[in-house]
Design a protein around this motif. Sequence first.
Motif: not given
Length: 178
Positions: A7-33
């Motif tokens: 469960a933890l690795w799944t949550v981490l995987g989702v958080a990492l994928v979202i963070s990569v997308a937002t970092d590449v697209l908007s130069r931000r890693i979101l607090d909401v993640v």
Amino acid sequence: MTSSHIALWTVLGVALVISVATDVLSRRILDVVTYPLMVVALGVRLWSEGVGDLETGLVSGVVSGLGLALLLVPAATGGKMGWGDVKLMAGVGAVLGFPTVMAAAAFISLAGALQAVVTLLWHGAVWETLGHMVRRWAVRVRLMDERASSAPGRHIPYGVAIALGTFWAMYWQHDKLG
């Protein structure tokens, strides 16, 4: 591997994928993640393993999260990196715990170095960067005017290196477990 680890690795995987997308697209890693990642990681560790010690439970998550985040604090305070990267590292450490966090630190560093080299090559900026490094060295030994120390800004989304290094550490840990 327990269901709480999955469960933890799944949550981490989702958080990492979202963070990569937002970092590449908007130069931000979101607090909401990042904040929910840390809370869920520490909560699941406490619920499934108790307070624990350096290798299990809440203590492992807290120590690993703080330790991994502290690696990036100097870069964040110097303006070279964003605080989102620091918080994402804290979340990664909280999920992985000790000793896997040690592998993650090494793999994230390697991925970041490779990412920087590829970025410089891609932008054709190798010689410019080497020249800047020589100018900075010269300023430090007082051979040149201090104005030579300013460098052109480049954005390298470190969230990518964090994700790649973390997935590498997760693979390493899974392979090690059997």
